[in-house]
Design a protein around this motif. Structure first.
Motif, PDB file in Angstrom:
ATOM      1  N   ASN A  49       0.792  -1.234   0.000  1.00 23.63           N
ATOM      2  CA  ASN A  49       0.000   0.000   0.000  1.00 23.63           C
ATOM      3  C   ASN A  49       0.822   1.281   0.000  1.00 23.63           C
ATOM      4  OD1 ASN A  49      -1.663  -2.153   1.882  1.00 23.63           O
ATOM      5  ND2 ASN A  49      -2.987  -1.055   0.488  1.00 23.63           N
ATOM      6  N   GLU A  50       2.130   1.187   0.277  1.00 24.86           N
ATOM      7  CA  GLU A  50       2.930   2.402   0.357  1.00 24.86           C
ATOM      8  C   GLU A  50       4.154   2.397  -0.562  1.00 24.86           C
ATOM      9  OE1 GLU A  50       3.762   3.668   4.402  1.00 24.86           O
ATOM     10  OE2 GLU A  50       2.062   2.505   5.139  1.00 24.86           O
ATOM     11  N   ILE A  51       4.685   1.226  -0.887  1.00 23.79           N
ATOM     12  CA  ILE A  51       5.897   1.165  -1.725  1.00 23.79           C
ATOM     13  C   ILE A  51       5.537   0.938  -3.192  1.00 23.79           C
ATOM     14  CG2 ILE A  51       8.009  -0.143  -2.195  1.00 23.79           C
ATOM     15  CD1 ILE A  51       8.239  -0.650   0.798  1.00 23.79           C
ATOM     16  N   TYR A  52       4.808  -0.126  -3.492  1.00 20.92           N
ATOM     17  CA  TYR A  52       4.486  -0.447  -4.887  1.00 20.92           C
ATOM     18  C   TYR A  52       3.728   0.655  -5.617  1.00 20.92           C
ATOM     19  CZ  TYR A  52       6.136  -5.284  -4.334  1.00 20.92           C
ATOM     20  OH  TYR A  52       6.913  -6.403  -4.142  1.00 20.92           O
ATOM     21  N   PRO A  53       2.802   1.390  -4.977  1.00 20.51           N
ATOM     22  CA  PRO A  53       2.119   2.468  -5.710  1.00 20.51           C
ATOM     23  C   PRO A  53       3.046   3.551  -6.242  1.00 20.51           C
ATOM     24  CG  PRO A  53       0.860   1.897  -3.745  1.00 20.51           C
ATOM     25  CD  PRO A  53       2.159   1.158  -3.656  1.00 20.51           C
ATOM     26  N   VAL A  54       4.211   3.736  -5.632  1.00 22.29           N
ATOM     27  CA  VAL A  54       5.130   4.789  -6.088  1.00 22.29           C
ATOM     28  C   VAL A  54       5.575   4.528  -7.521  1.00 22.29           C
ATOM     29  CG1 VAL A  54       7.368   5.904  -5.658  1.00 22.29           C
ATOM     30  CG2 VAL A  54       5.891   5.281  -3.741  1.00 22.29           C
ATOM     31  N   TRP A  55       5.742   3.260  -7.892  1.00 23.98           N
ATOM     32  CA  TRP A  55       6.119   2.934  -9.280  1.00 23.98           C
ATOM     33  C   TRP A  55       5.058   3.443 -10.248  1.00 23.98           C
ATOM     34  CZ3 TRP A  55       3.473  -0.117 -12.855  1.00 23.98           C
ATOM     35  CH2 TRP A  55       4.148  -0.356 -14.056  1.00 23.98           C
ATOM     36  N   THR A  56       3.796   3.220  -9.931  1.00 18.50           N
ATOM     37  CA  THR A  56       2.709   3.671 -10.807  1.00 18.50           C
ATOM     38  C   THR A  56       2.727   5.186 -10.962  1.00 18.50           C
ATOM     39  OG1 THR A  56       1.344   1.802 -10.092  1.00 18.50           O
ATOM     40  CG2 THR A  56       0.216   3.647 -11.141  1.00 18.50           C
ATOM     41  N   TYR A  57       2.873   5.906  -9.847  1.00 22.97           N
ATOM     42  CA  TYR A  57       2.849   7.369  -9.902  1.00 22.97           C
ATOM     43  C   TYR A  57       4.043   7.920 -10.683  1.00 22.97           C
ATOM     44  CZ  TYR A  57      -0.317   6.525  -5.943  1.00 22.97           C
ATOM     45  OH  TYR A  57      -1.327   6.073  -5.135  1.00 22.97           O
ATOM     46  N   SER A  58       5.222   7.393 -10.428  1.00 24.59           N
ATOM     47  CA  SER A  58       6.421   7.908 -11.108  1.00 24.59           C
ATOM     48  C   SER A  58       6.392   7.577 -12.591  1.00 24.59           C
ATOM     49  CB  SER A  58       7.684   7.343 -10.453  1.00 24.59           C
ATOM     50  OG  SER A  58       7.687   5.927 -10.477  1.00 24.59           O
ATOM     51  N   TYR A  59       5.926   6.385 -12.941  1.00 20.67           N
ATOM     52  CA  TYR A  59       5.814   5.997 -14.349  1.00 20.67           C
ATOM     53  C   TYR A  59       4.890   6.964 -15.086  1.00 20.67           C
ATOM     54  CZ  TYR A  59       5.480   2.603 -18.255  1.00 20.67           C
ATOM     55  OH  TYR A  59       5.533   1.960 -19.470  1.00 20.67           O
ATOM     56  N   LEU A  60       3.747   7.285 -14.472  1.00 23.99           N
ATOM     57  CA  LEU A  60       2.791   8.199 -15.108  1.00 23.99           C
ATOM     58  C   LEU A  60       3.394   9.590 -15.286  1.00 23.99           C
ATOM     59  CD1 LEU A  60      -0.144   8.915 -16.027  1.00 23.99           C
ATOM     60  CD2 LEU A  60      -0.568   9.562 -13.644  1.00 23.99           C
ATOM     61  N   VAL A  61       4.002  10.122 -14.250  1.00 26.28           N
ATOM     62  CA  VAL A  61       4.530  11.486 -14.293  1.00 26.28           C
ATOM     63  C   VAL A  61       5.682  11.603 -15.282  1.00 26.28           C
ATOM     64  CG1 VAL A  61       5.737  13.242 -12.936  1.00 26.28           C
ATOM     65  CG2 VAL A  61       3.780  12.044 -11.954  1.00 26.28           C
ATOM     66  N   LEU A  62       6.490  10.570 -15.401  1.00 26.76           N
ATOM     67  CA  LEU A  62       7.700  10.644 -16.224  1.00 26.76           C
ATOM     68  C   LEU A  62       7.478  10.250 -17.676  1.00 26.76           C
ATOM     69  CD1 LEU A  62      10.204   9.056 -13.678  1.00 26.76           C
ATOM     70  CD2 LEU A  62      10.116  11.459 -14.362  1.00 26.76           C
ATOM     71  N   LEU A  63       6.380   9.548 -17.979  1.00 28.57           N
ATOM     72  CA  LEU A  63       6.225   8.971 -19.316  1.00 28.57           C
ATOM     73  C   LEU A  63       6.246  10.020 -20.420  1.00 28.57           C
ATOM     74  CD1 LEU A  63       5.730   6.471 -21.074  1.00 28.57           C
ATOM     75  CD2 LEU A  63       3.281   6.835 -20.747  1.00 28.57           C
ATOM     76  N   PHE A  64       5.423  11.069 -20.292  1.00 28.84           N
ATOM     77  CA  PHE A  64       5.335  12.047 -21.377  1.00 28.84           C
ATOM     78  C   PHE A  64       6.626  12.856 -21.540  1.00 28.84           C
ATOM     79  CE2 PHE A  64       3.885  16.155 -23.207  1.00 28.84           C
ATOM     80  CZ  PHE A  64       3.484  15.666 -24.448  1.00 28.84           C
ATOM     81  N   PRO A  65       7.222  13.415 -20.464  1.00 25.25           N
ATOM     82  CA  PRO A  65       8.495  14.119 -20.661  1.00 25.25           C
ATOM     83  C   PRO A  65       9.603  13.215 -21.182  1.00 25.25           C
ATOM     84  CG  PRO A  65       7.920  13.992 -18.321  1.00 25.25           C
ATOM     85  CD  PRO A  65       6.714  13.591 -19.079  1.00 25.25           C
ATOM     86  N   ILE A  66       9.624  11.953 -20.763  1.00 26.72           N
ATOM     87  CA  ILE A  66      10.643  11.028 -21.283  1.00 26.72           C
ATOM     88  C   ILE A  66      10.390  10.744 -22.755  1.00 26.72           C
ATOM     89  CG2 ILE A  66      11.439   8.639 -21.185  1.00 26.72           C
ATOM     90  CD1 ILE A  66      12.693  10.288 -19.053  1.00 26.72           C
ATOM     91  N   PHE A  67       9.120  10.636 -23.139  1.00 25.95           N
ATOM     92  CA  PHE A  67       8.778  10.412 -24.543  1.00 25.95           C
ATOM     93  C   PHE A  67       9.305  11.548 -25.420  1.00 25.95           C
ATOM     94  CE2 PHE A  67       5.670  11.145 -28.010  1.00 25.95           C
ATOM     95  CZ  PHE A  67       5.847   9.978 -28.712  1.00 25.95           C
ATOM     96  N   LEU A  68       9.090  12.799 -24.974  1.00 27.18           N
ATOM     97  CA  LEU A  68       9.586  13.953 -25.730  1.00 27.18           C
ATOM     98  C   LEU A  68      11.102  14.021 -25.707  1.00 27.18           C
ATOM     99  CD1 LEU A  68       7.044  16.734 -24.662  1.00 27.18           C
ATOM    100  CD2 LEU A  68       7.039  15.362 -26.748  1.00 27.18           C
ATOM    101  N   ALA A  69      11.696  13.779 -24.536  1.00 24.96           N
ATOM    102  CA  ALA A  69      13.156  13.844 -24.428  1.00 24.96           C
ATOM    103  C   ALA A  69      13.822  12.764 -25.276  1.00 24.96           C
ATOM    104  CB  ALA A  69      13.572  13.698 -22.969  1.00 24.96           C
ATOM    105  N   THR A  70      13.184  11.603 -25.371  1.00 23.63           N
ATOM    106  CA  THR A  70      13.742  10.512 -26.175  1.00 23.63           C
ATOM    107  C   THR A  70      13.925  10.943 -27.617  1.00 23.63           C
ATOM    108  OG1 THR A  70      12.801   8.809 -24.751  1.00 23.63           O
ATOM    109  CG2 THR A  70      13.317   8.169 -27.009  1.00 23.63           C
TER     110      THR A  70
END
Length: 479
Positions: free
Chosen positions: A44-65
């Motif tokens: 409930n506290e560790i695994y959800p962080v992966w979901t949040y970080s993946y969502l926040v980083l996906l679009f800027p990483i897509f553009l930066a790529t």
């Protein structure tokens, strides 16, 4: 040789980056004496962080790529993987594990660079081969890692800590490969040469002239002339104006792609199903830990991951041989197989037998791999590579957005913080709703097609034929 060298390095990188013997036993490792975390902290506290970080980083990483031409982002991904497993080995405490999940989310978001790089350094005639090489080697690396981990745990009786060390060593080998890749001179959006644009336009024009494109299932690819796209591409190489032009082209392509109803339907399933698929994969180990605790029994998660990965790869290969008219029956097939995925999740949740859980999980993953391959094929055949990358990114972003909402409400301790059995009950209902949505859509599509066929028959040249028959009969009677 120009194709062989980067493809070989990418395969080496993809294999070792996915060779993770500790992956099937991550929950057991975090709950064990090495980290000594609680189930609530992990789920409930560790695994959800992966979901949040993946969502926040996906679009800027897509553009930066695209803007940085792939290679720097691949180096970033390799660095993030090494940091992830260094922290998994050395760091302690809840906050450290949450930071670890952030770095793993960064590595996951950066996968777009791995799957896009090859298209910038090889000719289009080799796209199919290099894509199959890169995707198959990542699956093989994942399956090999799971099998090695299980054999070391069951046969050699090694500790889970040693599996983390081996995974770190594999990530370190993968870290070396991207540095030797050639730097691309072009990209999909921000760095395109005039010659490349003209060649693409000519290739698409020939393709459209040779094929009678179906207006319902194809997206128009040539809605702009060569000169306008060339001017956008030349501007794309000039600093901030290039960034603005690239973003404008992204938005224009986005609107054009999702006006196509079949593409929209497959993309909708992609986003909805991938959201549920990620949730089941993320928390399956927590469910198994509740059914068969690793501190009391021997666990076989590695064998399960190996079998599910290999069976998923086999079902993906079968797609090319299935005699199904996806344009007609695709949405009803999505309905039936989504219902099968819902049944698998319900079995895992309600029967609570570890062997039935393992079997249902394998069937669940294989079904998803089959359908996502069909969805990928249906989308990719209607788009050029540039727009496929865009649609893939948008679909994944929508899946992560839905997954984040589901995680916040259902999993996160800041929300409902439900136990894992209640979570899986909700996931099963979620896939059942997907099945109902596509049942309605499929029936509506069949009814619309039948109605249009009846309209065609009503307007067919039967009436003139009947009129001629009556006229001929009258002529015969008078004579």
């Amino acid at each position: 040789m120009s194709m062989f060298y980067p493809t070989l390095l990418l395969c080496v990188y993809g294999f070792f980056a996915n060779l993770r013997p500790s992956e099937p036993f991550l929950t057991a490792y975090l709950l064990g004496p090495d980290k000594n975390l609680t189930e609530t902290q992990v789920g409930n506290e560790i695994y959800p962080v992966w979901t949040y970080s993946y969502l926040v980083l996906l679009f800027p990483i897509f553009l930066a790529t695209d803007y940085l031409c792939y290679k720097p982002v691949m180096v970033l991904q390799a660095t993030s993987l090494v940091l992830t497993y260094v922290m998994l080995l050395k760091a302690q405490g809840l906050l450290a594990m949450q930071l670890l999940e952030f770095f793993f989310g960064l590595a996951t978001a950066s996968e777009v660079a791995y799957y896009s790089y090859i298209y910038s350094v090889v000719e289009p005639t080799h796209y199919q081969k290099v894509t199959s090489y890169c995707r198959s080697v990542t699956l093989f690396g994942s399956a090999a890692g799971s099998l090695i981990g299980q054999l070391l745990l069951s046969v050699a009786k090694v500790q889970l800590l040693h599996l983390v060390i081996i995974t770190l060593a594999s990530a370190s080998v993968a870290f070396v490969a991207p540095w030797f890749l050639p730097m691309p001179k072009r990209s999909l959006f921000f760095h395109k040469s005039l010659g490349a644009v003209e060649e693409k336009q000519q290739r698409e024009s020939r393709s459209l002239m040779e094929k009678g494109e179906d207006s319902e299932s194809k997206v128009p690819l040539n809605n702009q002339d060569v000169s306008s796209e060339a001017s956008r591409s030349s501007a794309a190489g000039n600093g901030s104006s290039g960034l603005v032009e690239g973003l404008q082209m992204l938005f224009t392509d986005f609107l054009q792609c999702y006006r196509c109803r079949p593409l929209l339907a497959w993309s909708l399933w992609w986003a909805l199903a991938t959201c549920g698929y990620f949730q089941v994969l993320n928390y399956a180990q927590v469910l198994w830990e509740n059914i068969r605790p690793s501190q009391e029994y021997e666990i076989y998660n590695g064998y399960v991951d190996t079998l599910s990965t290999l069976l998923g790869a086999m079902t993906a290969l079968l797609v090319g041989y299935l005699p199904v008219s996806w344009a007609l029956w695709g949405e009803l097939v999505l309905c039936v197989l989504s219902l099968l995925m819902a049944v698998c999740v319900f079995v895992m949740d309600t029967l609570r037998n570890i062997w039935l859980c393992y079997s249902s999980y394998i069937l669940f993953r294989a079904t998803y791999m089959l359908l996502i391959t069909v969805a990928t094929y249906q989308i990719a055949t209607n788009l050029n590579m540039q727009r496929y990358a865009l649609v893939f990114g948008v679909n994944t972003f929508m899946a992560l957005l839905l997954q984040t909402l589901l995680t916040v409400v259902v999993v996160d301790s800041a929300g409902l913080g439900l136990n894992v059995f209640t979570q899986f009950l909700i996931y099963g209902c979620y896939f059942a709703v997907i099945s109902v949505v596509f049942l309605i859509s499929g029936l509506w599509k069949l009814a619309s097609r039948r109605h249009s066929e009846q309209g065609v028959l009503a307007n067919s040249p039967e009436e003139p034929t009947l009129l001629r028959s009556v006229t001929q009969a009258l002529a015969d009677s008078t004579s």
